[in-house]
Write a protein that holds these residues in place. Structure first.
Motif, PDB file in Angstrom:
ATOM      1  N   LEU A  29       0.626  -1.340  -0.178  1.00  0.00           N
ATOM      2  CA  LEU A  29       0.095  -0.107  -0.095  1.00  0.00           C
ATOM      3  C   LEU A  29       1.026   1.639   0.083  1.00  0.00           C
ATOM      4  N   VAL A  30       1.644   1.604   0.853  1.00  0.00           N
ATOM      5  CA  VAL A  30       2.949   2.524   0.678  1.00  0.00           C
ATOM      6  C   VAL A  30       3.318   2.916  -0.381  1.00  0.00           C
ATOM      7  N   PHE A  31       4.131   1.784  -0.415  1.00  0.00           N
ATOM      8  CA  PHE A  31       5.128   2.032  -1.741  1.00  0.00           C
ATOM      9  C   PHE A  31       4.044   2.111  -3.036  1.00  0.00           C
ATOM     10  N   SER A  32       2.692   1.647  -2.799  1.00  0.00           N
ATOM     11  CA  SER A  32       2.040   1.612  -4.345  1.00  0.00           C
ATOM     12  C   SER A  32       2.189   3.507  -3.963  1.00  0.00           C
ATOM     13  N   ILE A  33       1.528   4.204  -3.410  1.00  0.00           N
ATOM     14  CA  ILE A  33       1.324   5.431  -3.315  1.00  0.00           C
ATOM     15  C   ILE A  33       2.549   6.340  -3.425  1.00  0.00           C
ATOM     16  N   VAL A  34       3.490   6.313  -2.446  1.00  0.00           N
ATOM     17  CA  VAL A  34       4.732   6.447  -2.085  1.00  0.00           C
ATOM     18  C   VAL A  34       5.347   6.531  -3.778  1.00  0.00           C
ATOM     19  N   GLY A  35       5.168   5.706  -4.703  1.00  0.00           N
ATOM     20  CA  GLY A  35       5.660   5.308  -5.718  1.00  0.00           C
ATOM     21  C   GLY A  35       4.932   6.189  -7.010  1.00  0.00           C
ATOM     22  N   LYS A  36       3.255   5.956  -7.142  1.00  0.00           N
ATOM     23  CA  LYS A  36       3.008   6.743  -7.507  1.00  0.00           C
ATOM     24  C   LYS A  36       2.978   8.260  -7.973  1.00  0.00           C
ATOM     25  N   PRO A  41      13.892   8.788  -7.686  1.00  0.00           N
ATOM     26  CA  PRO A  41      14.693   7.816  -8.192  1.00  0.00           C
ATOM     27  C   PRO A  41      13.731   6.729  -6.921  1.00  0.00           C
ATOM     28  N   LYS A  42      14.535   5.045  -7.241  1.00  0.00           N
ATOM     29  CA  LYS A  42      13.564   4.094  -6.468  1.00  0.00           C
ATOM     30  C   LYS A  42      14.364   4.396  -5.272  1.00  0.00           C
ATOM     31  N   GLU A  43      15.356   4.927  -5.016  1.00  0.00           N
ATOM     32  CA  GLU A  43      16.508   4.971  -3.796  1.00  0.00           C
ATOM     33  C   GLU A  43      15.346   6.350  -2.790  1.00  0.00           C
ATOM     34  N   GLU A  44      15.219   7.379  -3.200  1.00  0.00           N
ATOM     35  CA  GLU A  44      14.454   8.222  -3.052  1.00  0.00           C
ATOM     36  C   GLU A  44      12.837   7.345  -2.334  1.00  0.00           C
ATOM     37  N   VAL A  45      12.333   6.739  -2.933  1.00  0.00           N
ATOM     38  CA  VAL A  45      10.837   6.626  -2.463  1.00  0.00           C
ATOM     39  C   VAL A  45      10.933   5.628  -1.485  1.00  0.00           C
ATOM     40  N   GLU A  46      12.305   4.412  -1.504  1.00  0.00           N
ATOM     41  CA  GLU A  46      12.135   3.765  -0.538  1.00  0.00           C
ATOM     42  C   GLU A  46      13.009   4.273   0.897  1.00  0.00           C
ATOM     43  N   ASP A  47      13.485   6.099   1.187  1.00  0.00           N
ATOM     44  CA  ASP A  47      13.038   6.307   2.440  1.00  0.00           C
ATOM     45  C   ASP A  47      12.169   7.289   2.368  1.00  0.00           C
ATOM     46  N   ILE A  48      11.596   7.177   1.771  1.00  0.00           N
ATOM     47  CA  ILE A  48      10.084   7.859   2.208  1.00  0.00           C
ATOM     48  C   ILE A  48       9.819   7.120   2.862  1.00  0.00           C
ATOM     49  N   CYS A  49       9.687   5.749   2.296  1.00  0.00           N
ATOM     50  CA  CYS A  49       8.165   4.557   2.725  1.00  0.00           C
ATOM     51  C   CYS A  49       9.149   4.641   3.703  1.00  0.00           C
ATOM     52  N   GLN A  50      10.332   4.287   3.998  1.00  0.00           N
ATOM     53  CA  GLN A  50      10.985   3.946   5.147  1.00  0.00           C
ATOM     54  C   GLN A  50      10.390   4.728   6.606  1.00  0.00           C
ATOM     55  N   GLU A  51      10.662   6.751   6.527  1.00  0.00           N
ATOM     56  CA  GLU A  51      10.021   7.062   6.502  1.00  0.00           C
ATOM     57  C   GLU A  51       8.608   7.175   8.037  1.00  0.00           C
ATOM     58  N   VAL A  52       7.662   6.810   6.210  1.00  0.00           N
ATOM     59  CA  VAL A  52       6.288   7.099   7.155  1.00  0.00           C
ATOM     60  C   VAL A  52       6.158   5.596   7.229  1.00  0.00           C
ATOM     61  N   PHE A  53       6.657   4.617   7.850  1.00  0.00           N
ATOM     62  CA  PHE A  53       6.617   3.535   8.707  1.00  0.00           C
ATOM     63  C   PHE A  53       6.732   4.133   9.976  1.00  0.00           C
TER      64      PHE A  53
END
Lengths: 185, 140
Positions: A29-36, A41-53
């Protein structure tokens, strides 16, 4: 007690392995929202997802199950992705309605960069303002109801319906243009 | 036959009732919408390997760092307090002139180094005890 309530209770009781379960349950869920919303870049998306959690973990004790856990996590992911866009791509975060629709005119060259229809739709969705991307993602990909989307966006159902309708109508028109161009080539 | 509007076509597809679509010139629009809906439902979300594990491990280390910082602050405060007490004791009781053996009187730096060594031992012991307590409460 629902499985989500039990999971939240276990995390609040200090069971770190339960938080891992929670993260695993909601990572798509989080990756689909942040990713979209953020794209690359993917690294940035991953960092934001980590911050979300991390935020989910910090604020979990304030969550009182007035909405679904998924709705609450969606709201956190949306706000954090939006903060990121406001800092890095303010043009995408702030454009609204007609202003965006008029700004987004297609040329035959830009239409034909996509490999197929699905690819073309993805390209066009990526150009949408954040609010439109979110409603499209939550409704079509996460299969959330209009009510849940409205709760996650702290908006009302009417506004969500309007966003969804306008985004899909525009995407349909662009798809029609694309189909026409590919037929001619 | 009345043409269906975009809103009506979207409503039919949202309701999952494409079979309710009446024949008419809007059929092209309907097909476009159907293709659009299919494309929008395609999930291309990529999740890094072991993401959930990484997040919970990072969270664990963040808690550890926070706990360690708290311990250092406690130990620092303890050390400052002991220094102050030692200083007051030296002043009030006049250790250097009445109680200390001859060689200490000649070299006051010895007192300082001795006090420092005792403080370091005390601080390390307290920190390791606190760390053991905090590790016992973590269950990954």
């Amino acid at each position: 007690m629902t499985s989500d309530q039990q999971l939240v209770q276990d995390v609040l009781n200090g069971d770190a392995s339960s938080f891992k379960v929670l993260a695993h349950q909601y990572e798509r869920l989080v990756f689909s929202i942040v990713g979209k919303l953020v794209g690359q870049p993917k690294e940035e998306v991953e960092d934001i997802c980590q911050e979300v959690f991390f935020t989910v973990y910090k604020k979990l004790k304030t969550f009182k199950f007035q909405s679904k856990l998924s709705t609450w996590i969606t709201s956190i992911a949306y706000n954090q992705a939006l903060d990121h866009i406001r800092k890095n791509r303010p043009d995408l975060a702030e454009l609204e309605g007609n202003e965006w629709e008029n700004a987004d005119s297609q040329t035959p060259e830009t239409l034909l960069t996509a490999a197929n229809e699905a690819d073309f739709v993805k390209q066009q969705v990526a150009k949408l303002p954040a609010k439109y991307k979110l409603v499209i993602t939550l409704f079509h990909l996460q299969e959330m109801s209009i009510k849940e989307i409205a709760a996650a966006m702290e908006s009302n159902e009417g506004a969500v319906k309007v966003l969804l309708f306008r985004a899909r109508k525009l995407l349909k028109e662009q798809l029609a243009q694309y189909t026409l161009e590919t037929k001619h080539t | 036959m009345r043409e269906l509007s975009d809103e009506e076509i979207q409503a039919l597809l949202d309701a999952g009732k494409p079979e309710a679509m009446p024949d008419g010139n809007h059929i092209e629009d309907f097909q476009l919408y159907q293709n659009l809906y299919q494309s929008l439902a395609e999930d291309d979300t990529e999740i890094p390997d072991r993401f959930a594990s990484k997040v919970s491990t990072e969270l664990y280390y963040q808690k550890e760092r926070k706990a360690a910082l708290a311990h250092r602050i406690i130990n620092g405060s303890l050390a400052i307090g002991l220094f102050a007490l030692a200083f007051v004791a030296l002043r009030v009781f006049g250790f250097s002139t009445t109680f200390m053996p001859e060689f200490l009187l000649q070299n006051k730096a010895f007192l300082f180094v001795g006090a420092m060594a005792l403080l370091v031992i005390a601080a390390t012991t307290v920190e390791s005890l606190l760390q053991k307590k905090s590790l016992a409460s973590v269950d990954l």
